[in-house]
Write a protein that holds these residues in place. Structure first.
Motif, PDB file in Angstrom:
ATOM      1  N   VAL A 203       7.512  -6.541  -2.532  1.00  0.00           N
ATOM      2  CA  VAL A 203       6.636  -5.411  -2.805  1.00  0.00           C
ATOM      3  C   VAL A 203       7.177  -4.685  -4.029  1.00  0.00           C
ATOM      4  N   LEU A 204       6.322  -4.509  -5.008  1.00  0.00           N
ATOM      5  CA  LEU A 204       6.667  -3.738  -6.192  1.00  0.00           C
ATOM      6  C   LEU A 204       6.148  -2.324  -6.029  1.00  0.00           C
ATOM      7  N   ALA A 205       6.887  -1.360  -6.562  1.00  0.00           N
ATOM      8  CA  ALA A 205       6.442   0.028  -6.507  1.00  0.00           C
ATOM      9  C   ALA A 205       6.635   0.675  -7.867  1.00  0.00           C
ATOM     10  N   LEU A 206       5.656   1.452  -8.251  1.00  0.00           N
ATOM     11  CA  LEU A 206       5.775   2.286  -9.442  1.00  0.00           C
ATOM     12  C   LEU A 206       6.028   3.702  -8.950  1.00  0.00           C
ATOM     13  N   ALA A 207       7.090   4.312  -9.455  1.00  0.00           N
ATOM     14  CA  ALA A 207       7.486   5.617  -8.933  1.00  0.00           C
ATOM     15  C   ALA A 207       7.867   6.548 -10.086  1.00  0.00           C
ATOM     16  N   ARG A 208       7.966   7.814  -9.746  1.00  0.00           N
ATOM     17  CA  ARG A 208       8.417   8.805 -10.722  1.00  0.00           C
ATOM     18  C   ARG A 208       9.273   9.836 -10.012  1.00  0.00           C
ATOM     19  N   GLU A 209      10.046  10.566 -10.782  1.00  0.00           N
ATOM     20  CA  GLU A 209      10.907  11.578 -10.197  1.00  0.00           C
ATOM     21  C   GLU A 209      10.084  12.786  -9.762  1.00  0.00           C
TER      22      GLU A 209
END
Length: 254
Positions: free
Chosen positions: A109-115
């Motif tokens: 599973v890939l995830a795109l995240a931000r702080e």
């Protein structure tokens, strides 16, 4: 992007990330909800209304639990060792059955995240996710738990239904692509698809990628078609499939 004070991070999901990914998935797709029919009388509305909020909360909890347990099952082998994008270790399998078993535990599973600043400290907030796994190309829509897929396929074989379905070899399968509502319209979904395609082709060594899409979801259908996906031309159609038989089954040559 250069100059962006809040950059995005693309990562492979690990064990500690699963609760947040499950929450995002349920929020994006929506848990089962109960709405009051316009045909109810005023008295019936009064009697049933207090229970609707409780039922919707229950449905949300159950949906979250199903997504979370399903992810833990499908990522089983990944979570035991190093989390990476290496292909499933099906080359080590002794036979077709073991090959299938390994595949069901080797999703990524890939995830795109931000702080995100929370309670005066920074944490990572996932805003998009997508899953890549190996699936038979028989057009069956997978359950959250792989063992349920085995039961349905075995039942279909015993009853001799769905004989027209072709393709039982394992191929890369894209699923559970979702983007947080607040971040839609930024081509994040397109970027996640292309990352998945890159892994399927350049790391796993395959030249096709399959997926299911609700044909009534015009935005999703247009997105996949714009990226070169086309209808395979067959469906999983045992007599109990119901409306699921109408879900589109697409693929792309990588």
């Amino acid at each position: 992007d250069e100059g962006n004070d809040n950059p995005f991070y693309l990562c492979v999901v690990e064990k500690d990330d699963l609760p947040d990914i499950s929450r995002l998935t349920v929020d994006a797709f929506g848990a089962a909800t109960v709405t009051l029919s316009g045909e109810l009388s005023r008295l019936e509305r009064v009697l049933i209304s207090p229970t609707v909020g409780l039922w919707n909360a229950y449905a949300d909890i159950m949906a979250y639990a199903e997504v979370l347990t399903g992810l833990r099952s499908r990522l089983g082998d990944r979570l035991k060792g190093d989390t990476n994008v290496a292909p499933p270790k099906i080359a080590d399998a002794k036979d077709r059955t073991e090959t299938h078993e390994i595949a069901t535990r080797s999703s990524i599973v890939l995830a795109l995240a931000r702080e995100k600043l929370s309670d005066k400290y920074k944490c990572i907030e996932p805003i998009a996710t997508v899953e890549l796994r190996l699936q038979p190309t028989d057009a069956k829509i997978p359950f959250s738990q792989p063992w349920l897929d085995d039961i349905e396929r075995n039942t279909a074989n015993i009853l001799g239904v769905n004989a027209a379905t072709i393709g039982k070899d394992l191929q890369p399968y894209l699923s559970n692509l979702c983007v947080a509502e607040s971040d839609r319209g930024k081509k994040i979904g397109t970027a996640m698809i292309r990352c998945t395609e890159c892994i399927a082709k350049n790391v796993w060594g395959y030249n096709k990628l399959y997926l299911h899409v609700d044909l009534e979801n015009k935005a999703a259908v247009n997105l996949y078609k714009s990226e070169g996906y086309r209808d395979v031309g067959y469906r999983w159609r045992p007599f109990w499939a119901g409306k699921a038989a109408a879900i589109g089954y697409f693929f792309k040559e990588l």
